[in-house]
Enzyme design. Structure first.
Site, mmCIF file in Angstrom:
data_model
loop_
_atom_site.group_PDB
_atom_site.id
_atom_site.type_symbol
_atom_site.label_atom_id
_atom_site.label_comp_id
_atom_site.label_asym_id
_atom_site.label_seq_id
_atom_site.Cartn_x
_atom_site.Cartn_y
_atom_site.Cartn_z
ATOM 1 N N GLU A 1 0.983 -1.165 -0.147
ATOM 2 C CA GLU A 1 0.162 0.026 0.018
ATOM 3 C C GLU A 1 0.978 1.336 0.009
ATOM 4 O O GLU A 1 1.921 1.269 0.898
ATOM 5 C CB GLU A 1 -1.016 0.034 1.311
ATOM 6 C CG GLU A 1 -1.997 -1.222 1.133
ATOM 7 C CD GLU A 1 -3.068 -1.477 2.182
ATOM 8 O OE1 GLU A 1 -2.486 -0.701 3.360
ATOM 9 O OE2 GLU A 1 -3.888 -2.272 2.245
ATOM 10 N N HIS B 1 -7.704 2.041 1.685
ATOM 11 C CA HIS B 1 -7.609 1.178 2.977
ATOM 12 C C HIS B 1 -8.244 2.344 4.183
ATOM 13 O O HIS B 1 -7.669 2.725 5.008
ATOM 14 C CB HIS B 1 -6.023 1.041 3.716
ATOM 15 C CG HIS B 1 -5.933 -0.019 4.715
ATOM 16 N ND1 HIS B 1 -5.079 -0.848 4.851
ATOM 17 C CD2 HIS B 1 -6.774 -0.297 5.577
ATOM 18 C CE1 HIS B 1 -5.190 -1.747 5.956
ATOM 19 N NE2 HIS B 1 -6.378 -1.347 6.349
HETATM 20 N N1 LIG Z 1 -10.083 -2.519 5.841
HETATM 21 C C1 LIG Z 1 -9.599 -1.949 6.987
HETATM 22 O O1 LIG Z 1 -9.464 -0.755 7.331
HETATM 23 C C2 LIG Z 1 -9.781 -2.973 8.223
HETATM 24 C C3 LIG Z 1 -10.266 -2.364 9.426
HETATM 25 C C4 LIG Z 1 -10.148 -3.452 10.601
HETATM 26 C C5 LIG Z 1 -9.826 -4.741 10.457
HETATM 27 N N2 LIG Z 1 -9.551 -5.091 9.086
HETATM 28 C C6 LIG Z 1 -9.278 -6.564 8.875
HETATM 29 O O2 LIG Z 1 -10.538 -7.231 8.781
HETATM 30 C C7 LIG Z 1 -10.256 -8.679 9.239
HETATM 31 C C8 LIG Z 1 -11.249 -9.116 9.922
HETATM 32 O O3 LIG Z 1 -11.345 -8.667 11.310
HETATM 33 P P1 LIG Z 1 -12.212 -9.101 12.466
HETATM 34 O O4 LIG Z 1 -12.344 -8.173 13.533
HETATM 35 O O5 LIG Z 1 -13.393 -9.258 11.890
HETATM 36 O O6 LIG Z 1 -11.195 -10.297 12.941
HETATM 37 P P2 LIG Z 1 -11.781 -11.527 13.745
HETATM 38 O O7 LIG Z 1 -10.571 -12.030 14.398
HETATM 39 O O8 LIG Z 1 -13.179 -11.201 14.515
HETATM 40 O O9 LIG Z 1 -12.366 -12.649 12.413
HETATM 41 C C9 LIG Z 1 -11.631 -13.033 11.630
HETATM 42 C C10 LIG Z 1 -12.258 -14.523 11.169
HETATM 43 O O10 LIG Z 1 -11.291 -15.031 10.312
HETATM 44 C C11 LIG Z 1 -11.581 -16.519 10.565
HETATM 45 N N3 LIG Z 1 -10.286 -17.192 10.028
HETATM 46 C C12 LIG Z 1 -8.978 -17.252 10.338
HETATM 47 N N4 LIG Z 1 -8.358 -18.079 9.519
HETATM 48 C C13 LIG Z 1 -9.089 -18.559 8.562
HETATM 49 C C14 LIG Z 1 -9.086 -19.511 7.617
HETATM 50 N N5 LIG Z 1 -7.731 -19.900 7.148
HETATM 51 N N6 LIG Z 1 -10.188 -19.836 6.796
HETATM 52 C C15 LIG Z 1 -11.435 -19.232 7.171
HETATM 53 N N7 LIG Z 1 -11.546 -18.547 8.283
HETATM 54 C C16 LIG Z 1 -10.419 -17.951 8.920
HETATM 55 C C17 LIG Z 1 -11.414 -16.697 12.160
HETATM 56 O O11 LIG Z 1 -11.877 -17.817 12.685
HETATM 57 C C18 LIG Z 1 -12.192 -15.556 12.294
HETATM 58 O O12 LIG Z 1 -13.537 -16.013 12.700
HETATM 59 C C19 LIG Z 1 -8.657 -8.529 9.702
HETATM 60 O O13 LIG Z 1 -7.821 -8.980 8.753
HETATM 61 C C20 LIG Z 1 -8.492 -7.113 10.033
HETATM 62 O O14 LIG Z 1 -7.016 -7.051 9.889
HETATM 63 C C21 LIG Z 1 -9.640 -4.163 8.039
#
Ligand SMILES: NC(=O)c1ccc[n+]([C@@H]2O[C@H](COP(=O)([O-])OP(=O)(O)OC[C@H]3O[C@@H](n4cnc5c(N)ncnc54)[C@H](O)[C@@H]3O)[C@@H](O)[C@H]2O)c1
Length: 291
Positions: free
Chosen positions: A245, A263
């Site tokens: 990024e 992002h």
């Molecule tokens: N775009 C943005 O600005 C932004 C902001 C916040 C979070 N995020 C990203 O969003 C994502 C999710 O965040 P969250 O708070 O929901 O996290 P979370 O930990 O609550 O959820 C993640 C889910 O992914 C599942 N998971 C992990 N490995 C897996 C696999 N191999 N196959 C299938 N499922 C799998 C986990 O079991 C969990 O249920 C993270 O990558 C976080 O970094 C992005």
């Protein structure tokens, strides 16, 4: 909040790595967002460090191993951005289904693209959610109110109650890819999820399907995605995150059926305020254990 709790607070939002390295030894607590990196070197110079606070979810900018080896606590605010990212995901879906960006660019260029922009509705379409954690679940709740059918793939067991409430069905990843009109990724970035959407997986998707990624860029193989969209093997994508990024592949981001944002998943006033206050509260609650 931190000052009122008796802490002596220095605020340097644009600190350079060099200044951070020279100042860190004076501080007991350091708080960062995503930009500032708490590297192994920073941790080793921070002789007095007791807490590293990250106002947000991802801990990729913090060397957790070094922090752990020195007994430094790491606090983040995983709940703060859930709704912001989920709303952006829905926004990206509608942007794709109605050609909102193309329509806007057209009008700015003096073109009235009404006939080219025959869209479709979310109602009745199938949404495949990969990663049903905090954000995935919120997306599912919002998508349900649009009348979408929800398919889920995750590695953890999900509560029957939640699945019943959302009328969601758990299925294998390949089946989800083959059955969904939209696929949205909400997994954490791990060794297993790194490039989990690759050439082979993209081939399983419907030709008419779109993929949305507001999780972490490296979850999708961007080269394979470019080829899949260019060859017509999938319809398009919406990307808020990229492997690097800002993104390096200009060809992918310039495709007509690709919508991008820089992002901004968590970039809402509400999410940032919540991250700040939740983190300040966690730190204040921990002060009695520190000194
Ligand atoms: N775009 C943005 O600005 C932004 C902001 C916040 C979070 N995020 C990203 O969003 C994502 C999710 O965040 P969250 O708070 O929901 O996290 P979370 O930990 O609550 O959820 C993640 C889910 O992914 C599942 N998971 C992990 N490995 C897996 C696999 N191999 N196959 C299938 N499922 C799998 C986990 O079991 C969990 O249920 C993270 O990558 C976080 O970094 C992005």
């Amino acid at each position: 909040m931190l000052s009122s709790a008796g802490l002596d607070v220095t605020y340097i939002p644009k600190i350079t790595n060099q200044d951070l390295l020279s100042m860190i030894q004076e501080y007991d607590i350091v708080i960062v967002r995503g930009r500032t990196k708490i590297t192994k070197e920073v941790v080793s110079k921070g002789n007095n460090l007791k807490i590293i606070g990250r106002a947000g979810v991802g801990l990729d900018n913090i060397d957790l191993k070094s922090a752990d080896s020195r007994g430094i606590k790491v606090f983040n605010t995983p709940l703060a951005s859930t709704n912001a990212v989920a709303e952006l995901t829905i926004g990206l879906m509608i942007t794709l289904s109605r050609g909102i960006v193309r329509g806007d660019i057209g009008i700015k260029q003096g073109k009235w693209l009404k006939h080219e922009l025959m869209g479709f509705e979310l109602k009745g379409k199938t949404l495949g959610i990969i990663g049903m954690g905090r954000i995935g679940t919120r997306v599912a709740r919002l998508a349900k109110t649009f009348g979408m059918k929800i398919l889920v793939f995750d590695i953890i067991e999900l509560s029957e109650e939640l699945l019943d409430e959302l009328e969601a069905k758990i299925i294998a990843l390949d089946e989800l890819l083959a059955s969904s009109d939209f696929i949205t990724l909400h997994v954490t970035l791990t060794k297993e999820t790194h490039k989990m959407i690759n050439e082979e997986k993209l081939k399983k998707m419907k030709k008419t399907a779109y993929i949305i990624n507001a999780s972490r860029g490296a979850v999708i193989d961007e080269k394979a995605l470019l080829n899949a969209i260019k060859s017509g093997s999938i319809k398009g994508a919406a990307l808020d995150v990229f492997e690097f990024e800002p993104p390096v592949s200009s060809e992918l981001v310039k495709l007509q059926n690709v919508v991008t944002t820089p992002h901004i998943g968590a970039q809402t006033k509400e999410a940032q305020e919540l991250a700040a206050t939740l983190l300040a509260k966690k730190i204040i609650d921990d002060i009695p254990n520190l000194f």
